[in-house]
Design an enzyme around this catalytic site. Structure first.
Site, PDB file in Angstrom:
ATOM      1  N   ASN A   1      11.946  -8.389   6.631  1.00 26.72           N
ATOM      2  CA  ASN A   1      12.282  -7.753   7.909  1.00 26.72           C
ATOM      3  C   ASN A   1      11.754  -8.572   9.080  1.00 26.72           C
ATOM      4  O   ASN A   1      10.649  -9.106   9.009  1.00 26.72           O
ATOM      5  CB  ASN A   1      11.667  -6.350   7.963  1.00 26.72           C
ATOM      6  CG  ASN A   1      12.170  -5.434   6.851  1.00 26.72           C
ATOM      7  OD1 ASN A   1      13.345  -5.475   6.503  1.00 26.72           O
ATOM      8  ND2 ASN A   1      11.297  -4.627   6.291  1.00 26.72           N
TER       9      ASN A   1
ATOM     10  N   ILE B   1       0.827  -1.219   0.000  1.00 25.96           N
ATOM     11  CA  ILE B   1       0.000   0.000   0.000  1.00 25.96           C
ATOM     12  C   ILE B   1       0.859   1.266   0.000  1.00 25.96           C
ATOM     13  O   ILE B   1       0.414   2.336  -0.397  1.00 25.96           O
ATOM     14  CB  ILE B   1      -0.964  -0.010   1.220  1.00 25.96           C
ATOM     15  CG1 ILE B   1      -2.205   0.804   0.952  1.00 25.96           C
ATOM     16  CG2 ILE B   1      -0.262   0.440   2.497  1.00 25.96           C
ATOM     17  CD1 ILE B   1      -3.335   0.525   1.933  1.00 25.96           C
TER      18      ILE B   1
ATOM     19  N   HIS C   1       6.312 -11.810   6.047  1.00 22.45           N
ATOM     20  CA  HIS C   1       6.107 -11.467   4.633  1.00 22.45           C
ATOM     21  C   HIS C   1       7.439 -11.209   3.975  1.00 22.45           C
ATOM     22  O   HIS C   1       8.396 -10.774   4.621  1.00 22.45           O
ATOM     23  CB  HIS C   1       5.192 -10.251   4.488  1.00 22.45           C
ATOM     24  CG  HIS C   1       5.616  -9.066   5.300  1.00 22.45           C
ATOM     25  ND1 HIS C   1       5.328  -8.958   6.652  1.00 22.45           N
ATOM     26  CD2 HIS C   1       6.322  -7.960   4.982  1.00 22.45           C
ATOM     27  CE1 HIS C   1       5.826  -7.824   7.118  1.00 22.45           C
ATOM     28  NE2 HIS C   1       6.453  -7.209   6.130  1.00 22.45           N
ATOM     29  N   PHE C   2       7.469 -11.495   2.690  1.00 24.86           N
ATOM     30  CA  PHE C   2       8.616 -11.137   1.857  1.00 24.86           C
ATOM     31  C   PHE C   2       8.209  -9.932   1.014  1.00 24.86           C
ATOM     32  O   PHE C   2       7.116  -9.917   0.434  1.00 24.86           O
ATOM     33  CB  PHE C   2       9.012 -12.295   0.920  1.00 24.86           C
ATOM     34  CG  PHE C   2       9.820 -13.365   1.590  1.00 24.86           C
ATOM     35  CD1 PHE C   2       9.201 -14.333   2.383  1.00 24.86           C
ATOM     36  CD2 PHE C   2      11.196 -13.431   1.436  1.00 24.86           C
ATOM     37  CE1 PHE C   2       9.937 -15.327   3.008  1.00 24.86           C
ATOM     38  CE2 PHE C   2      11.947 -14.424   2.058  1.00 24.86           C
ATOM     39  CZ  PHE C   2      11.317 -15.373   2.845  1.00 24.86           C
TER      40      PHE C   2
HETATM   41  P1  AMP Z   1       7.432  -4.433   7.254  1.00 23.51           P
HETATM   42  O1  AMP Z   1       7.952  -3.098   7.696  1.00 23.51           O
HETATM   43  O2  AMP Z   1       8.506  -5.323   6.696  1.00 23.51           O
HETATM   44  O3  AMP Z   1       6.598  -5.096   8.330  1.00 23.51           O
HETATM   45  O4  AMP Z   1       6.490  -4.135   6.024  1.00 23.51           O
HETATM   46  C1  AMP Z   1       5.108  -3.963   6.146  1.00 23.51           C
HETATM   47  C2  AMP Z   1       4.614  -3.455   4.820  1.00 23.51           C
HETATM   48  O5  AMP Z   1       3.215  -3.613   4.786  1.00 23.51           O
HETATM   49  C3  AMP Z   1       4.920  -1.972   4.552  1.00 23.51           C
HETATM   50  O6  AMP Z   1       5.700  -1.859   3.361  1.00 23.51           O
HETATM   51  C4  AMP Z   1       3.531  -1.353   4.401  1.00 23.51           C
HETATM   52  O7  AMP Z   1       3.483  -0.348   3.413  1.00 23.51           O
HETATM   53  C5  AMP Z   1       2.687  -2.548   4.021  1.00 23.51           C
HETATM   54  N1  AMP Z   1       1.275  -2.470   4.356  1.00 23.51           N
HETATM   55  C6  AMP Z   1       0.714  -2.076   5.529  1.00 23.51           C
HETATM   56  N2  AMP Z   1      -0.629  -2.157   5.467  1.00 23.51           N
HETATM   57  C7  AMP Z   1      -0.938  -2.627   4.231  1.00 23.51           C
HETATM   58  C8  AMP Z   1      -2.159  -2.935   3.550  1.00 23.51           C
HETATM   59  N3  AMP Z   1      -3.356  -2.784   4.131  1.00 23.51           N
HETATM   60  N4  AMP Z   1      -2.073  -3.373   2.266  1.00 23.51           N
HETATM   61  C9  AMP Z   1      -0.887  -3.515   1.656  1.00 23.51           C
HETATM   62  N5  AMP Z   1       0.312  -3.266   2.254  1.00 23.51           N
HETATM   63  C10 AMP Z   1       0.281  -2.822   3.520  1.00 23.51           C
END
Ligand code: AMP
Ligand code: ZN
Length: 145
Positions: free
Chosen positions: A87, A32, A100-101
């Site tokens: 991360n 997002i 997640h990747f």
């Molecule tokens: P991390 O910092 O590795 O946990 O990455 C989490 C990622 O999730 C970030 O890049 C956010 O932009 C993404 N994110 C958070 N909420 C959503 C959502 N509803 N849909 C898609 N991506 C999201």
């Protein structure tokens, strides 16, 4: 799965996402707040776990295989390169505690290291976001054929 987990809800479809690839076990969808256009996240639909360290090895293997499939699709779609990032824990920059990747395509001719600018949105508009999703879906289908 965990009812109050954002990515469990995205995996279940109760929170919407822009999907680029899906199997029985995994879902890949657009981030997002992408650091590059086409920035994709890969999650498991099978079970909730927080980091790589509490994820069963067979699920981690399935996630990495899916990240590889998405990366191959990005290359088939004409991108110049791909970064894969994963991360772990808040101090590791993990904001969403469901493994997640990140699969991040780099445009052809893009030089220099990946710059992680949080809160960014490089898409001109929703139409461009949708166009990138379609380009990724086509590339993934092409790479698989
Ligand atoms: P991390 O910092 O590795 O946990 O990455 C989490 C990622 O999730 C970030 O890049 C956010 O932009 C993404 N994110 C958070 N909420 C959503 C959502 N509803 N849909 C898609 N991506 C999201
Ligand atoms: Zn979860």
């Amino acid at each position: 799965m965990k009812s109050d987990c954002l990515f469990c809800n995205i995996a279940a479809g109760t929170i919407p996402s822009v999907k680029v690839y899906e199997t029985d076990g995994v879902l890949a969808f657009l981030d997002i707040s992408p650091v590059e256009k086409g920035h994709t996240l890969v999650i498991s639909k099978r079970a909730h776990s927080e980091t790589l360290l509490d994820t069963p090895p067979e699920i981690a293997d399935e996630l990495l295989a899916a990240a590889r499939t998405v990366a191959a699709g990005m290359m088939a779609a004409g991108f110049g390169g791909v970064n894969i990032v994963q991360n772990n824990f808040p101090d590791g920059g993990q904001a969403v505690p469901h493994i997640h990747f990140h699969v991040i395509p780099r445009a052809k001719g893009r030089t220099g290291p990946l710059v992680w600018a949080s809160g960014s949105n490089p898409y001109a508009d929703e139409a461009e976001r949708s166009a990138f999703a379609a380009r990724l879906r086509e590339g993934i289908a092409q790479a698989a054929s």
